[in-house]
Design a protein around this motif. Sequence first.
Motif, PDB file in Angstrom:
ATOM      1  N   SER A  35       0.810  -1.217   0.000  1.00 49.78           N
ATOM      2  CA  SER A  35       0.000   0.000   0.000  1.00 49.78           C
ATOM      3  C   SER A  35       0.848   1.273   0.000  1.00 49.78           C
ATOM      4  CB  SER A  35      -0.936   0.016   1.208  1.00 49.78           C
ATOM      5  OG  SER A  35      -1.811  -1.081   1.149  1.00 49.78           O
ATOM      6  N   GLY A  36       2.154   1.125   0.173  1.00 49.11           N
ATOM      7  CA  GLY A  36       3.039   2.284   0.169  1.00 49.11           C
ATOM      8  C   GLY A  36       2.843   3.223   1.346  1.00 49.11           C
ATOM      9  N   LEU A  37       2.509   2.685   2.512  1.00 44.93           N
ATOM     10  CA  LEU A  37       2.270   3.520   3.694  1.00 44.93           C
ATOM     11  C   LEU A  37       3.549   3.956   4.388  1.00 44.93           C
ATOM     12  CD1 LEU A  37      -0.675   1.581   5.373  1.00 44.93           C
ATOM     13  CD2 LEU A  37      -0.806   3.619   3.938  1.00 44.93           C
ATOM     14  N   LEU A  38       4.574   3.127   4.319  1.00 44.42           N
ATOM     15  CA  LEU A  38       5.792   3.403   5.073  1.00 44.42           C
ATOM     16  C   LEU A  38       6.545   4.597   4.517  1.00 44.42           C
ATOM     17  CD1 LEU A  38       7.037  -0.247   5.617  1.00 44.42           C
ATOM     18  CD2 LEU A  38       6.041   1.271   7.328  1.00 44.42           C
ATOM     19  N   GLU A  39       6.965   5.464   5.424  1.00 41.61           N
ATOM     20  CA  GLU A  39       7.749   6.636   5.069  1.00 41.61           C
ATOM     21  C   GLU A  39       9.134   6.492   5.671  1.00 41.61           C
ATOM     22  OE1 GLU A  39       5.544   9.849   6.788  1.00 41.61           O
ATOM     23  OE2 GLU A  39       3.952   9.729   5.293  1.00 41.61           O
ATOM     24  N   GLY A  40      10.127   7.036   5.007  1.00 41.48           N
ATOM     25  CA  GLY A  40      11.490   7.025   5.520  1.00 41.48           C
ATOM     26  C   GLY A  40      12.461   6.497   4.489  1.00 41.48           C
ATOM     27  N   GLU A  41      13.678   6.979   4.566  1.00 39.23           N
ATOM     28  CA  GLU A  41      14.709   6.617   3.586  1.00 39.23           C
ATOM     29  C   GLU A  41      15.914   5.960   4.236  1.00 39.23           C
ATOM     30  OE1 GLU A  41      14.329   7.105   0.255  1.00 39.23           O
ATOM     31  OE2 GLU A  41      12.299   7.852   0.651  1.00 39.23           O
ATOM     32  N   GLY A  42      15.921   5.829   5.555  1.00 37.15           N
ATOM     33  CA  GLY A  42      17.074   5.271   6.257  1.00 37.15           C
ATOM     34  C   GLY A  42      17.284   3.800   5.967  1.00 37.15           C
ATOM     35  N   LYS A  43      18.346   3.255   6.510  1.00 37.69           N
ATOM     36  CA  LYS A  43      18.693   1.844   6.301  1.00 37.69           C
ATOM     37  C   LYS A  43      17.688   0.907   6.947  1.00 37.69           C
ATOM     38  CE  LYS A  43      23.696   2.279   5.986  1.00 37.69           C
ATOM     39  NZ  LYS A  43      24.963   1.858   6.574  1.00 37.69           N
ATOM     40  N   GLN A  44      17.014   1.361   7.989  1.00 34.91           N
ATOM     41  CA  GLN A  44      16.250   0.439   8.795  1.00 34.91           C
ATOM     42  C   GLN A  44      14.856   0.930   9.180  1.00 34.91           C
ATOM     43  OE1 GLN A  44      19.057  -0.881  11.744  1.00 34.91           O
ATOM     44  NE2 GLN A  44      17.446  -1.407  13.130  1.00 34.91           N
ATOM     45  N   ILE A  45      14.750   2.086   9.774  1.00 33.27           N
ATOM     46  CA  ILE A  45      13.491   2.553  10.374  1.00 33.27           C
ATOM     47  C   ILE A  45      12.548   3.131   9.326  1.00 33.27           C
ATOM     48  CG2 ILE A  45      12.472   4.172  12.022  1.00 33.27           C
ATOM     49  CD1 ILE A  45      15.091   3.984  13.603  1.00 33.27           C
ATOM     50  N   ARG A  46      11.270   2.768   9.460  1.00 28.24           N
ATOM     51  CA  ARG A  46      10.208   3.337   8.632  1.00 28.24           C
ATOM     52  C   ARG A  46       9.045   3.685   9.555  1.00 28.24           C
ATOM     53  NH1 ARG A  46      13.882   2.940   5.769  1.00 28.24           N
ATOM     54  NH2 ARG A  46      14.054   2.191   3.640  1.00 28.24           N
ATOM     55  N   GLY A  47       8.198   4.584   9.114  1.00 27.22           N
ATOM     56  CA  GLY A  47       7.070   4.991   9.932  1.00 27.22           C
ATOM     57  C   GLY A  47       5.830   5.239   9.100  1.00 27.22           C
ATOM     58  N   VAL A  48       4.701   5.190   9.774  1.00 30.72           N
ATOM     59  CA  VAL A  48       3.405   5.500   9.173  1.00 30.72           C
ATOM     60  C   VAL A  48       2.790   6.608  10.015  1.00 30.72           C
ATOM     61  CG1 VAL A  48       1.083   4.655   8.660  1.00 30.72           C
ATOM     62  CG2 VAL A  48       3.047   3.134   8.371  1.00 30.72           C
ATOM     63  N   ARG A  49       2.549   7.752   9.403  1.00 25.25           N
ATOM     64  CA  ARG A  49       1.903   8.841  10.123  1.00 25.25           C
ATOM     65  C   ARG A  49       0.409   8.532  10.182  1.00 25.25           C
ATOM     66  NH1 ARG A  49       3.008  15.192   9.374  1.00 25.25           N
ATOM     67  NH2 ARG A  49       5.094  14.398   9.793  1.00 25.25           N
ATOM     68  N   LEU A  50      -0.112   8.492  11.405  1.00 30.85           N
ATOM     69  CA  LEU A  50      -1.525   8.197  11.623  1.00 30.85           C
ATOM     70  C   LEU A  50      -2.267   9.526  11.726  1.00 30.85           C
ATOM     71  CD1 LEU A  50      -0.995   5.414  14.299  1.00 30.85           C
ATOM     72  CD2 LEU A  50      -1.359   5.114  11.839  1.00 30.85           C
ATOM     73  N   LYS A  51      -3.102   9.786  10.753  1.00 24.38           N
ATOM     74  CA  LYS A  51      -3.818  11.061  10.701  1.00 24.38           C
ATOM     75  C   LYS A  51      -5.078  11.049  11.572  1.00 24.38           C
ATOM     76  CE  LYS A  51      -2.049  11.969   6.090  1.00 24.38           C
ATOM     77  NZ  LYS A  51      -1.198  10.835   5.898  1.00 24.38           N
ATOM     78  N   ASP A  52      -5.561   9.861  11.859  1.00 21.95           N
ATOM     79  CA  ASP A  52      -6.790   9.697  12.634  1.00 21.95           C
ATOM     80  C   ASP A  52      -6.590   8.473  13.529  1.00 21.95           C
ATOM     81  OD1 ASP A  52      -9.696   8.282  12.744  1.00 21.95           O
ATOM     82  OD2 ASP A  52      -9.897  10.464  12.540  1.00 21.95           O
ATOM     83  N   PRO A  53      -7.108   8.461  14.747  1.00 25.02           N
ATOM     84  CA  PRO A  53      -6.929   7.291  15.621  1.00 25.02           C
ATOM     85  C   PRO A  53      -7.364   5.975  14.975  1.00 25.02           C
ATOM     86  CG  PRO A  53      -7.837   9.104  16.881  1.00 25.02           C
ATOM     87  CD  PRO A  53      -7.839   9.540  15.431  1.00 25.02           C
ATOM     88  N   ALA A  54      -8.386   6.005  14.139  1.00 23.96           N
ATOM     89  CA  ALA A  54      -8.875   4.775  13.496  1.00 23.96           C
ATOM     90  C   ALA A  54      -7.891   4.219  12.474  1.00 23.96           C
ATOM     91  CB  ALA A  54     -10.223   5.032  12.834  1.00 23.96           C
ATOM     92  N   ASP A  55      -6.925   5.036  12.031  1.00 21.78           N
ATOM     93  CA  ASP A  55      -5.961   4.572  11.024  1.00 21.78           C
ATOM     94  C   ASP A  55      -5.179   3.343  11.478  1.00 21.78           C
ATOM     95  OD1 ASP A  55      -6.764   6.661   9.440  1.00 21.78           O
ATOM     96  OD2 ASP A  55      -4.926   7.848   9.702  1.00 21.78           O
ATOM     97  N   ILE A  56      -4.964   3.206  12.778  1.00 25.13           N
ATOM     98  CA  ILE A  56      -4.190   2.065  13.275  1.00 25.13           C
ATOM     99  C   ILE A  56      -4.932   0.751  13.038  1.00 25.13           C
ATOM    100  CG2 ILE A  56      -4.996   2.016  15.677  1.00 25.13           C
ATOM    101  CD1 ILE A  56      -1.830   1.698  16.277  1.00 25.13           C
ATOM    102  N   ASN A  57      -6.253   0.825  12.847  1.00 24.54           N
ATOM    103  CA  ASN A  57      -7.059  -0.371  12.598  1.00 24.54           C
ATOM    104  C   ASN A  57      -7.219  -0.701  11.117  1.00 24.54           C
ATOM    105  OD1 ASN A  57      -7.584  -0.861  15.377  1.00 24.54           O
ATOM    106  ND2 ASN A  57      -9.086   0.777  15.328  1.00 24.54           N
ATOM    107  N   ALA A  58      -6.665   0.123  10.246  1.00 25.52           N
ATOM    108  CA  ALA A  58      -6.760  -0.146   8.806  1.00 25.52           C
ATOM    109  C   ALA A  58      -6.052  -1.460   8.482  1.00 25.52           C
ATOM    110  CB  ALA A  58      -6.123   1.000   8.018  1.00 25.52           C
ATOM    111  N   ALA A  59      -6.599  -2.208   7.557  1.00 25.78           N
ATOM    112  CA  ALA A  59      -6.045  -3.524   7.206  1.00 25.78           C
ATOM    113  C   ALA A  59      -4.574  -3.444   6.815  1.00 25.78           C
ATOM    114  CB  ALA A  59      -6.865  -4.144   6.072  1.00 25.78           C
ATOM    115  N   ALA A  60      -4.186  -2.436   6.051  1.00 23.44           N
ATOM    116  CA  ALA A  60      -2.801  -2.310   5.609  1.00 23.44           C
ATOM    117  C   ALA A  60      -1.855  -2.045   6.786  1.00 23.44           C
ATOM    118  CB  ALA A  60      -2.668  -1.208   4.561  1.00 23.44           C
TER     119      ALA A  60
END
Length: 118
Positions: free
Chosen positions: A47-72
């Motif tokens: 889904s291309g949710l992960l953000e970040g360019e480093g060797k290891q760490i990636r993140g997903v910015r959650l815009k709404d509390p319900a986003d954490i429950n999204a299937a992706a």
Amino acid sequence: MVYDNYNALVFAISPTERTSDTFISVAGYPKWVTLFFLHGSDLHDPSGLLEGEGKQIRGVRLKDPADINAAAVQALIAQAVLPYESAFLAAPPLTTVVKSVSAKQRPRRPASASSASR
């Protein structure tokens, strides 16, 4: 684990009390929340949710509390947890560990337009 990391309050998950064993965390910033994956560069993210360019760490910015429950997002969490499954099964009962505050703190609130022009 719960700790204050610069300008975010972080809730991290680890099978031990060592910060270095943390593999997923939720960081609350003044204006948003980010779900971080320590080994995010290894996760399959169709889904291309992960953000970040480093060797290891990636993140997903959650815009709404319900986003954490999204299937992706749930699929990313499941992938991140899988390598630690046996460590969690062998771990002691769930506890919360509060780590020390970072030595150098940045201001939590973004400078307002009026104070930034002073």
